[in-house]
Structures are given as structure tokens and as C-alpha cells.
Enzyme design. Sequence first.
Site, PDB file in Angstrom:
ATOM      1  N   GLY A  47       0.782  -1.118  -0.042  1.00 36.84           N
ATOM      2  CA  GLY A  47       0.237   0.140  -0.136  1.00 36.84           C
ATOM      3  C   GLY A  47       0.965   1.301   0.051  1.00 36.84           C
ATOM      4  O   GLY A  47       2.130   1.226   0.439  1.00 36.84           O
ATOM      5  N   GLN A  52       3.198  10.034   1.274  1.00 34.66           N
ATOM      6  CA  GLN A  52       4.314   9.369   1.210  1.00 34.66           C
ATOM      7  C   GLN A  52       5.412   9.677   0.197  1.00 34.66           C
ATOM      8  O   GLN A  52       6.714   9.403   0.239  1.00 34.66           O
ATOM      9  CB  GLN A  52       4.430   7.508   1.478  1.00 34.66           C
ATOM     10  CG  GLN A  52       3.709   7.364   2.890  1.00 34.66           C
ATOM     11  CD  GLN A  52       3.544   6.021   2.620  1.00 34.66           C
ATOM     12  OE1 GLN A  52       2.706   5.193   2.211  1.00 34.66           O
ATOM     13  NE2 GLN A  52       4.471   5.124   3.309  1.00 34.66           N
ATOM     14  N   CYS A  97       5.825  -0.344   7.097  1.00 32.71           N
ATOM     15  CA  CYS A  97       5.592   0.963   6.365  1.00 32.71           C
ATOM     16  C   CYS A  97       6.738   1.464   5.554  1.00 32.71           C
ATOM     17  O   CYS A  97       8.042   1.585   6.082  1.00 32.71           O
ATOM     18  CB  CYS A  97       5.208   2.091   7.354  1.00 32.71           C
ATOM     19  SG  CYS A  97       4.753   3.811   6.430  1.00 32.71           S
ATOM     20  N   LEU A  98       6.618   1.820   4.300  1.00 33.58           N
ATOM     21  CA  LEU A  98       7.518   2.074   3.422  1.00 33.58           C
ATOM     22  C   LEU A  98       8.375   3.318   3.839  1.00 33.58           C
ATOM     23  O   LEU A  98       9.425   3.377   3.417  1.00 33.58           O
ATOM     24  CB  LEU A  98       7.163   2.322   1.909  1.00 33.58           C
ATOM     25  CG  LEU A  98       6.548   1.043   1.080  1.00 33.58           C
ATOM     26  CD1 LEU A  98       6.077   1.304  -0.174  1.00 33.58           C
ATOM     27  CD2 LEU A  98       7.539  -0.108   1.120  1.00 33.58           C
ATOM     28  N   HIS A 139      -4.295   1.587   7.256  1.00 35.77           N
ATOM     29  CA  HIS A 139      -2.709   2.094   7.598  1.00 35.77           C
ATOM     30  C   HIS A 139      -2.814   3.252   6.417  1.00 35.77           C
ATOM     31  O   HIS A 139      -2.138   4.162   6.927  1.00 35.77           O
ATOM     32  CB  HIS A 139      -1.991   1.045   7.243  1.00 35.77           C
ATOM     33  CG  HIS A 139      -0.441   1.528   7.147  1.00 35.77           C
ATOM     34  ND1 HIS A 139       0.418   0.962   8.077  1.00 35.77           N
ATOM     35  CD2 HIS A 139       0.158   2.264   6.399  1.00 35.77           C
ATOM     36  CE1 HIS A 139       1.550   1.426   7.764  1.00 35.77           C
ATOM     37  NE2 HIS A 139       1.233   2.229   6.765  1.00 35.77           N
ATOM     38  N   GLU A 140      -3.197   3.030   5.310  1.00 35.35           N
ATOM     39  CA  GLU A 140      -3.044   4.142   4.190  1.00 35.35           C
ATOM     40  C   GLU A 140      -4.067   5.330   4.389  1.00 35.35           C
ATOM     41  O   GLU A 140      -3.358   6.389   4.181  1.00 35.35           O
ATOM     42  CB  GLU A 140      -3.262   3.421   2.731  1.00 35.35           C
ATOM     43  CG  GLU A 140      -2.428   2.242   2.323  1.00 35.35           C
ATOM     44  CD  GLU A 140      -0.914   2.642   2.607  1.00 35.35           C
ATOM     45  OE1 GLU A 140      -0.430   3.621   2.678  1.00 35.35           O
ATOM     46  OE2 GLU A 140      -0.277   1.480   2.954  1.00 35.35           O
ATOM     47  N   HIS A 143      -2.440   7.752   6.684  1.00 36.60           N
ATOM     48  CA  HIS A 143      -1.442   8.697   6.121  1.00 36.60           C
ATOM     49  C   HIS A 143      -2.055   9.772   5.709  1.00 36.60           C
ATOM     50  O   HIS A 143      -1.391  10.937   5.904  1.00 36.60           O
ATOM     51  CB  HIS A 143      -0.547   7.787   5.147  1.00 36.60           C
ATOM     52  CG  HIS A 143       0.502   6.978   5.471  1.00 36.60           C
ATOM     53  ND1 HIS A 143       1.528   7.368   5.991  1.00 36.60           N
ATOM     54  CD2 HIS A 143       0.571   5.554   4.987  1.00 36.60           C
ATOM     55  CE1 HIS A 143       2.431   6.323   6.057  1.00 36.60           C
ATOM     56  NE2 HIS A 143       1.698   5.104   5.567  1.00 36.60           N
TER      57      HIS A 143
HETATM   58 NI    NI Z   1       2.667   3.446   5.741  1.00 36.11          NI
END
Ligand code: NI
Length: 176
Positions: A47, A52, A97-98, A139-140, A143
Site C-alpha cells: 500500500g 509518502q 511502512c515504506l 493504515h493508508e 497517512h
Molecule cells: Ni505506511
Amino acid sequence: MSILKISRLGHPVLLRKAKPVKDILCNEVKKIINDMTETMLDAKGIGLAAPQVHINKQIIIFRTPLIEEEKEIKITALINPKLSKISDDTDNDWEGCLSIPGMLGLVKRYSKIRYEGYDMAGNIIQQEAEGLHARVVQHEFDHLMGILYINRLVNKNAYGYAEEIENFWQKRNDVK
Ligand code: NI
């Protein structure tokens, strides 16, 4: 398409609230979604949210289904998403998380949710989700609110480098 730079923990762009997209059908939005898709696949994520990649817009993408054995990878893009819980049931599970590479944390999420938003063509997407699918969307969505999973840890000690978490936490049955 291009691979975009992913912001990492500490960059203030991750703490801002994203703005709604006004013109969903414009080419800029299509380009953002295509670039986000390429970026997520390159980073092997499941995701990604626009903040991000330094874009302050309410756009998220995620893989569905999330089962590794599935050969075909389908990616859903959601513009201006909204979500609500279907019940008060929650699950605890490990998330990465990226923007926080190499780390994992134990996070509580609603087990079943309903989400909606627009796709690139301007169609309304309405969907119910549970399990990992529900977790990734929550989660997304976070953000877009400037919230990172490390602010939702079940226990502040249940956080660390993935290798140590796998060695010292994931083998314990009493954690989740
Ligand atoms: Ni994330």
C-alpha cells in the site's frame, strides 16, 4: 511512469493532513496514480499513500487481493477515501511502512470496515473489507490524516527491527 522518492519517518510531509482532490478526472491525478503504482511495486509494498511521495492529496493505492499465491496483482486506487468500521471488533497484528523501512510494530485495527472513494475514471468504489485488506486500507487512510502506525502501537515495546521482531516476538503465542 516514474519512481518517486518515498519520504521517511522524520519528514514533516508525513505529519500533514492531505487535501481532497478537486478534479478527479484530470491527467495530473492519473499520472500521480501511475507513478505511485510503479513506486509501490518497486519498493515491494502492499500500500502507498500520496503524502509518502511528497504529494499532499487524498490518494491511496493498495494491492488486492493480498495473498502471495495469487499470480495476478490487482491494485486499487482510491481518491478522496472515507472509511467506517462495521463492528467494534479489533485485531492486533504486525505492520510495516515504506516510510519506516526495516521496522515492524504491533497495531490494533478494526477487523471489518467499509470504505468508499473514487477511482481514476470517476466511478464510486464502495467495498467492505476484513483481515489484511481492512488493515492496509486503515493504515493508508491514516497517512492522509498525518498519522503513522507507530502512534497506534498496542504496546510501545512491540516495535523494532523486523529481524528482531521475527526472532523475539513473532514466535511468542501470547503477543497478539
Ligand atoms: Ni505506511
